[in-house]
Design a protein around this motif. Sequence first.
Motif, PDB file in Angstrom:
ATOM      1  N   SER A  29      30.532  22.893  11.577  1.00  0.00           N
ATOM      2  CA  SER A  29      31.350  22.302  12.631  1.00  0.00           C
ATOM      3  C   SER A  29      30.470  22.042  13.840  1.00  0.00           C
ATOM      4  N   SER A  30      30.743  20.970  14.544  1.00  0.00           N
ATOM      5  CA  SER A  30      29.944  20.612  15.711  1.00  0.00           C
ATOM      6  C   SER A  30      30.256  21.565  16.856  1.00  0.00           C
ATOM      7  N   ALA A  31      29.223  21.986  17.562  1.00  0.00           N
ATOM      8  CA  ALA A  31      29.395  23.002  18.593  1.00  0.00           C
ATOM      9  C   ALA A  31      29.831  22.414  19.931  1.00  0.00           C
ATOM     10  N   THR A  32      29.335  21.252  20.287  1.00  0.00           N
ATOM     11  CA  THR A  32      29.626  20.684  21.596  1.00  0.00           C
ATOM     12  C   THR A  32      29.717  19.174  21.513  1.00  0.00           C
ATOM     13  N   MET A  33      29.896  18.535  22.664  1.00  0.00           N
ATOM     14  CA  MET A  33      30.010  17.074  22.702  1.00  0.00           C
ATOM     15  C   MET A  33      28.719  16.429  22.203  1.00  0.00           C
ATOM     16  N   GLU A  34      28.870  15.427  21.338  1.00  0.00           N
ATOM     17  CA  GLU A  34      27.706  14.795  20.726  1.00  0.00           C
ATOM     18  C   GLU A  34      27.056  13.743  21.604  1.00  0.00           C
ATOM     19  N   LEU A  99      17.138  17.009  20.459  1.00  0.00           N
ATOM     20  CA  LEU A  99      18.014  17.818  19.610  1.00  0.00           C
ATOM     21  C   LEU A  99      19.333  17.120  19.346  1.00  0.00           C
ATOM     22  N   THR A 100      19.850  17.317  18.140  1.00  0.00           N
ATOM     23  CA  THR A 100      21.205  16.889  17.826  1.00  0.00           C
ATOM     24  C   THR A 100      22.134  18.078  18.093  1.00  0.00           C
ATOM     25  N   PRO A 101      23.443  17.870  18.114  1.00  0.00           N
ATOM     26  CA  PRO A 101      24.355  18.990  18.404  1.00  0.00           C
ATOM     27  C   PRO A 101      24.165  20.140  17.421  1.00  0.00           C
ATOM     28  N   PRO A 102      24.156  21.362  17.933  1.00  0.00           N
ATOM     29  CA  PRO A 102      24.050  22.526  17.039  1.00  0.00           C
ATOM     30  C   PRO A 102      25.236  22.574  16.086  1.00  0.00           C
ATOM     31  N   GLN A 103      24.960  23.014  14.877  1.00  0.00           N
ATOM     32  CA  GLN A 103      25.997  23.202  13.867  1.00  0.00           C
ATOM     33  C   GLN A 103      26.127  24.693  13.611  1.00  0.00           C
ATOM     34  N   ILE A 104      27.363  25.179  13.567  1.00  0.00           N
ATOM     35  CA  ILE A 104      27.604  26.609  13.384  1.00  0.00           C
ATOM     36  C   ILE A 104      28.360  26.806  12.081  1.00  0.00           C
ATOM     37  N   SER A 105      27.810  27.609  11.192  1.00  0.00           N
ATOM     38  CA  SER A 105      28.480  27.885   9.921  1.00  0.00           C
ATOM     39  C   SER A 105      29.536  28.962  10.144  1.00  0.00           C
ATOM     40  N   GLU A 106      30.335  29.208   9.116  1.00  0.00           N
ATOM     41  CA  GLU A 106      31.402  30.209   9.218  1.00  0.00           C
ATOM     42  C   GLU A 106      30.858  31.612   9.444  1.00  0.00           C
ATOM     43  N   ASP A 107      29.645  31.889   8.983  1.00  0.00           N
ATOM     44  CA  ASP A 107      29.065  33.217   9.181  1.00  0.00           C
ATOM     45  C   ASP A 107      28.138  33.268  10.400  1.00  0.00           C
ATOM     46  N   ALA A 108      28.410  32.410  11.374  1.00  0.00           N
ATOM     47  CA  ALA A 108      27.730  32.404  12.683  1.00  0.00           C
ATOM     48  C   ALA A 108      26.236  32.119  12.597  1.00  0.00           C
ATOM     49  N   GLU A 109      25.813  31.336  11.618  1.00  0.00           N
ATOM     50  CA  GLU A 109      24.433  30.862  11.601  1.00  0.00           C
ATOM     51  C   GLU A 109      24.406  29.514  12.308  1.00  0.00           C
ATOM     52  N   VAL A 110      23.346  29.283  13.075  1.00  0.00           N
ATOM     53  CA  VAL A 110      23.233  28.061  13.862  1.00  0.00           C
ATOM     54  C   VAL A 110      22.094  27.226  13.295  1.00  0.00           C
ATOM     55  N   GLN A 111      22.366  25.935  13.107  1.00  0.00           N
ATOM     56  CA  GLN A 111      21.351  25.001  12.635  1.00  0.00           C
ATOM     57  C   GLN A 111      21.265  23.851  13.638  1.00  0.00           C
ATOM     58  N   ILE A 112      20.025  23.500  14.023  1.00  0.00           N
ATOM     59  CA  ILE A 112      19.800  22.432  15.000  1.00  0.00           C
ATOM     60  C   ILE A 112      18.694  21.529  14.467  1.00  0.00           C
TER      61      ILE A 112
END
Length: 191
Positions: A29-34, A99-112
Amino acid sequence: SIHMFLPSIVGVAAAVLFFIFLSSCYSFSSATMEDSYYQPTMLSKLQSGFQALWRPGMYSFAKNIHSRELIWTIPETSVDNAVNYILSAAIELKEKLHLTPPQISEDAEVQIFSYTKAEWLDVMEFSFSQEGTNVVVHGHSFSSGLIPTSVPFAPILNMVFCLVPFHDHGMNEMRLKRFKDLSLQRSRSKL
């Protein structure tokens, strides 16, 4: 003579559609405004999800020259706060590091995703573990392939050339250190 190339053309088209399908299945899911983050070209955007998922640059025996890991501890905080510190650092660094918007997985891992001007794709991933009152952050940053994602069929080409060594010129280590410094700075200001 076109009949000779028709199976190859159909195969490549099927592979591209399959790659687009796979990249759409990699749900975050997208973390913030793109709109205030870096916007890659359409071709790069279509290919980046697949390339980040399959990581052809990490197949090489020489992957250590374009991959870095950094582990640090954020004292007296929760995983939720540590995730927010990383997201806050991404907001501050988004323009400098493309950077593109950070993506957060269900188990709170962040991918950027981080792009160069030619749209080589580097991927940063952060995972978090609570240890008592502290949170240990494990950061991993790697160059995803030799060929920029702005080149047609880059994920396929990067799989073909996965054994060709290339260097990241210290960019992955620099990014992780900046995220570490900013997350620790934010945690100290919250104490």
